[in-house]
Design a protein around this motif. Structure first.
Motif, PDB file in Angstrom:
ATOM      1  N   GLY A 119       8.384   3.491  -0.242  1.00 14.83           N
ATOM      2  CA  GLY A 119       8.145   2.059  -0.385  1.00 14.83           C
ATOM      3  C   GLY A 119       7.287   1.437   0.683  1.00 14.83           C
ATOM      4  O   GLY A 119       7.169   0.210   0.745  1.00 14.83           O
ATOM      5  N   LEU A 120       6.644   2.245   1.544  1.00 18.10           N
ATOM      6  CA  LEU A 120       5.764   1.694   2.578  1.00 18.10           C
ATOM      7  C   LEU A 120       4.594   0.974   1.918  1.00 18.10           C
ATOM      8  O   LEU A 120       3.858   1.575   1.138  1.00 18.10           O
ATOM      9  CB  LEU A 120       5.239   2.817   3.479  1.00 18.10           C
ATOM     10  CG  LEU A 120       4.288   2.405   4.610  1.00 18.10           C
ATOM     11  CD1 LEU A 120       5.047   1.664   5.698  1.00 18.10           C
ATOM     12  CD2 LEU A 120       3.590   3.641   5.191  1.00 18.10           C
ATOM     13  N   PRO A 121       4.399  -0.316   2.187  1.00 14.09           N
ATOM     14  CA  PRO A 121       3.327  -1.084   1.502  1.00 14.09           C
ATOM     15  C   PRO A 121       1.965  -0.831   2.132  1.00 14.09           C
ATOM     16  O   PRO A 121       1.368  -1.728   2.740  1.00 14.09           O
ATOM     17  CB  PRO A 121       3.794  -2.529   1.684  1.00 14.09           C
ATOM     18  CG  PRO A 121       4.536  -2.528   2.990  1.00 14.09           C
ATOM     19  CD  PRO A 121       5.192  -1.164   3.097  1.00 14.09           C
ATOM     20  N   LEU A 122       1.440   0.367   1.973  1.00 15.11           N
ATOM     21  CA  LEU A 122       0.165   0.713   2.602  1.00 15.11           C
ATOM     22  C   LEU A 122      -0.973  -0.149   2.070  1.00 15.11           C
ATOM     23  O   LEU A 122      -1.910  -0.475   2.800  1.00 15.11           O
ATOM     24  CB  LEU A 122      -0.148   2.195   2.360  1.00 15.11           C
ATOM     25  CG  LEU A 122      -1.388   2.755   3.070  1.00 15.11           C
ATOM     26  CD1 LEU A 122      -1.250   2.627   4.578  1.00 15.11           C
ATOM     27  CD2 LEU A 122      -1.623   4.208   2.675  1.00 15.11           C
ATOM     28  N   SER A 123      -0.875  -0.571   0.796  1.00 11.04           N
ATOM     29  CA  SER A 123      -1.946  -1.378   0.215  1.00 11.04           C
ATOM     30  C   SER A 123      -2.035  -2.766   0.845  1.00 11.04           C
ATOM     31  O   SER A 123      -3.011  -3.487   0.623  1.00 11.04           O
ATOM     32  CB  SER A 123      -1.736  -1.508  -1.295  1.00 11.04           C
ATOM     33  OG  SER A 123      -0.490  -2.123  -1.580  1.00 11.04           O
ATOM     34  N   VAL A 201      -9.624   7.123   8.077  1.00  8.63           N
ATOM     35  CA  VAL A 201      -9.317   7.583   6.713  1.00  8.63           C
ATOM     36  C   VAL A 201      -8.057   6.901   6.168  1.00  8.63           C
ATOM     37  O   VAL A 201      -7.927   6.706   4.954  1.00  8.63           O
ATOM     38  CB  VAL A 201      -9.190   9.125   6.640  1.00  8.63           C
ATOM     39  CG1 VAL A 201     -10.506   9.788   6.985  1.00  8.63           C
ATOM     40  CG2 VAL A 201      -8.078   9.653   7.529  1.00  8.63           C
ATOM     41  N   LEU A 202      -7.144   6.507   7.067  1.00  7.18           N
ATOM     42  CA  LEU A 202      -5.956   5.776   6.612  1.00  7.18           C
ATOM     43  C   LEU A 202      -6.345   4.396   6.084  1.00  7.18           C
ATOM     44  O   LEU A 202      -5.834   3.954   5.045  1.00  7.18           O
ATOM     45  CB  LEU A 202      -4.950   5.648   7.756  1.00  7.18           C
ATOM     46  CG  LEU A 202      -3.630   4.946   7.400  1.00  7.18           C
ATOM     47  CD1 LEU A 202      -2.839   5.774   6.393  1.00  7.18           C
ATOM     48  CD2 LEU A 202      -2.795   4.700   8.658  1.00  7.18           C
ATOM     49  N   ILE A 203      -7.248   3.710   6.775  1.00  3.70           N
ATOM     50  CA  ILE A 203      -7.729   2.409   6.300  1.00  3.70           C
ATOM     51  C   ILE A 203      -8.458   2.575   4.970  1.00  3.70           C
ATOM     52  O   ILE A 203      -8.266   1.785   4.034  1.00  3.70           O
ATOM     53  CB  ILE A 203      -8.641   1.756   7.360  1.00  3.70           C
ATOM     54  CG1 ILE A 203      -7.820   1.324   8.579  1.00  3.70           C
ATOM     55  CG2 ILE A 203      -9.385   0.549   6.775  1.00  3.70           C
ATOM     56  CD1 ILE A 203      -8.651   0.835   9.744  1.00  3.70           C
ATOM     57  N   ASN A 204      -9.290   3.611   4.864  1.00  2.00           N
ATOM     58  CA  ASN A 204      -9.970   3.877   3.592  1.00  2.00           C
ATOM     59  C   ASN A 204      -8.967   4.064   2.458  1.00  2.00           C
ATOM     60  O   ASN A 204      -9.144   3.537   1.354  1.00  2.00           O
ATOM     61  CB  ASN A 204     -10.829   5.135   3.713  1.00  2.00           C
ATOM     62  CG  ASN A 204     -12.194   4.866   4.317  1.00  2.00           C
ATOM     63  OD1 ASN A 204     -12.573   3.718   4.549  1.00  2.00           O
ATOM     64  ND2 ASN A 204     -12.943   5.921   4.568  1.00  2.00           N
ATOM     65  N   LEU A 205      -7.912   4.834   2.727  1.00  2.00           N
ATOM     66  CA  LEU A 205      -6.893   5.078   1.704  1.00  2.00           C
ATOM     67  C   LEU A 205      -6.195   3.786   1.309  1.00  2.00           C
ATOM     68  O   LEU A 205      -5.936   3.542   0.116  1.00  2.00           O
ATOM     69  CB  LEU A 205      -5.874   6.101   2.225  1.00  2.00           C
ATOM     70  CG  LEU A 205      -4.690   6.406   1.303  1.00  2.00           C
ATOM     71  CD1 LEU A 205      -5.169   6.998  -0.023  1.00  2.00           C
ATOM     72  CD2 LEU A 205      -3.697   7.346   1.991  1.00  2.00           C
ATOM     73  N   VAL A 266     -14.649   2.663  15.676  1.00  2.00           N
ATOM     74  CA  VAL A 266     -14.674   3.697  14.633  1.00  2.00           C
ATOM     75  C   VAL A 266     -13.825   3.312  13.418  1.00  2.00           C
ATOM     76  O   VAL A 266     -14.339   3.262  12.291  1.00  2.00           O
ATOM     77  CB  VAL A 266     -14.262   5.066  15.206  1.00  2.00           C
ATOM     78  CG1 VAL A 266     -13.947   6.062  14.086  1.00  2.00           C
ATOM     79  CG2 VAL A 266     -15.359   5.623  16.100  1.00  2.00           C
ATOM     80  N   PRO A 267     -12.535   3.041  13.565  1.00  2.00           N
ATOM     81  CA  PRO A 267     -11.755   2.785  12.347  1.00  2.00           C
ATOM     82  C   PRO A 267     -12.141   1.513  11.610  1.00  2.00           C
ATOM     83  O   PRO A 267     -12.077   1.465  10.376  1.00  2.00           O
ATOM     84  CB  PRO A 267     -10.309   2.708  12.858  1.00  2.00           C
ATOM     85  CG  PRO A 267     -10.419   2.376  14.307  1.00  2.00           C
ATOM     86  CD  PRO A 267     -11.683   3.027  14.772  1.00  2.00           C
TER      87      PRO A 267
END
Length: 417
Positions: A119-123, A201-205, A266-267
């Motif tokens: 349930g982690l709200p990554l979006s 890549v986490l931000i991209n995801l 970078v990120p």
């Protein structure tokens, strides 16, 4: 005692240039974050608005930023698949480095996957980019100040060649100590590839997931940008040992320039194409997507082939894969490659990098200049880096380097530059 760097040797425009970059780099990053989500998305125009401090400052963003750094530090300390030795230092010693960056990437992916399934709200992460970037910038400033203070008590043998001019602003920017460590934890090596690249890549995801929520599924353009950049990050971490021979590690001190670049720039700027696509969807058909994939593949082939050839030769010039390549001997005892990839141009890896940068931008279409910022910025960065490298090689190898330049006249792009 006289400072190690004379005024003639100062880079980036000396103290005035360093002071300008201290302000310009964060300002540029925030400008890109603001315009990427605006309707016009003008790279060269003013930002749509200037955010209030309440929009930038969030204790939760700072906590998330520090938690991310703590997680990556914990993964850094895990047993490594290999421990490598760095280049020989002034005191003839060699530092040891854990080679477990790819392991950190895989474990981070597993943890994020478990979190999302729980349930982690990554979006929701894209909505926090401004406060997260502010927290990362604040962290980089404080971290750089601590590094500067630490270097005041470091022995002379531990100082970097260029970050000890005697001017505090310049030295704060460039970095005084070459390899700041606490016990075996190397701060510069840790920051170089891990928190920023994996954070990218986490931000991209997160941007891909938010697009899926908004439009039902991620676009083909978003998939390409995520895939291309994940390949790039995965490659960098899989070949992590190669960073030990780069200019950042063997020459540059660890100050604000690298700390801000690694932790914030970078990120939050390298994810610009994915940010743009979230707010400005771009239709992309399979034929054009195939052409873009081919361009990225060509760039990656050149980039990886050139870097692998260089690293193989440095490790073992007698290796069958490089033993037949033509070389020039130098007074230092080292040899310079003048055939293979390194006989085509002096920096074929930079050429591959730029071709890949173009491929990352093309899925965003050609109606806006903004997604091409990375290509423009990276071109300027690599040209500047090549000039610095050229000067250092001339000082180090002398006549042998001049002979190499006559044999290989083009620096990055054959027949052009």
């Amino acid at each position: 005692m006289a400072p190690q760097g004379s005024q003639a040797e100062l880079e980036f425009g000396g103290p005035l240039g360093a002071a300008a970059l201290l302000l310009l780099l964060p300002a540029t990053m925030f400008h890109l974050l603001l315009v990427a989500r605006s309707g016009p998305a003008r790279l060269l125009g003013p930002p749509p608005y200037l955010p209030e401090l309440e929009e930038l400052w969030s204790p939760w963003a700072l906590l998330l930023c520090l938690t991310w750094l703590g997680l990556q530090a914990a993964l850094y300390l895990l047993p490594a698949r290999k421990v490598a030795e760095g280049q020989e230092l002034k005191d003839k010693s060699r530092l040891r480095y854990p080679i477990n960056g790819f392991q950190a990437l895989v474990l981070t992916a597993l943890l994020v996957g478990l979190g999302v399934s729980a349930g982690l709200p990554l979006s929701a992460l894209p909505e926090m980019l401004l406060p997260l970037a502010f927290a990362a910038t604040l962290t980089a400033f404080i971290f750089s100040l601590l590094l500067y203070l630490k270097a005041l008590v470091a022995p002379a043998s531990a100082l970097a060649p260029g970050g000890n001019s005697g001017n505090p602003i310049y030295d704060f920017f460039l970095g005084r100590e070459l390899n700041p460590r606490i016990c075996s934890f190397d701060f510069k090596y840790f920051c170089e590839l891990r928190p920023g690249l994996i954070g990218w890549v986490l931000i991209n995801l997160a941007l891909l997931m938010q697009e899926a929520e908004l439009r039902g599924s991620p676009s083909l353009a978003m998939w390409l940008v995520n895939g291309f950049q994940l390949l790039y990050v995965g490659d960098a971490l899989w070949h992590e040992e190669a960073v030990l021979t780069t200019m950042d590690i063997i020459h540059d001190g660890f100050g604000f320039m690298l700390a801000f670049g690694d932790l914030a720039w970078v990120p939050f700027t390298y994810s610009l194409q994915a940010q743009f696509l979230l707010y400005h969807p771009e239709p992309l058909g399979l034929p054009l997507a195939s052409v873009i994939c081919l361009i990225n593949a060509v760039g990656y082939y050149i980039f990886r082939g050139a870097n692998s050839q260089k690293n193989t030769f440095r490790k073992n010039p007698s290796d069958p894969r490089v033993a037949d390549l033509e070389t020039i001997s130098t007074a230092t005892g080292r040899r310079l490659l003048v055939s293979g990839w390194w006989g085509m141009v002096r920096h074929p890896n930079y050429l591959g990098d730029l071709i890949m940068a173009l491929a990352w931008s093309l899925p965003c279409g050609v109606s806006h200049l903004l997604p091409y910022f990375y290509l423009l910025y990276f071109t300027a960065l690599l040209v500047h880096r090549e000039a610095r490298d050229e000067q250092q090689c001339l000082q180090k190898y002398g006549l042998a380097w001049r002979a190499y330049c006559r044999r290989v006249p083009y620096r990055i792009v054959p027949y052009i530059y």
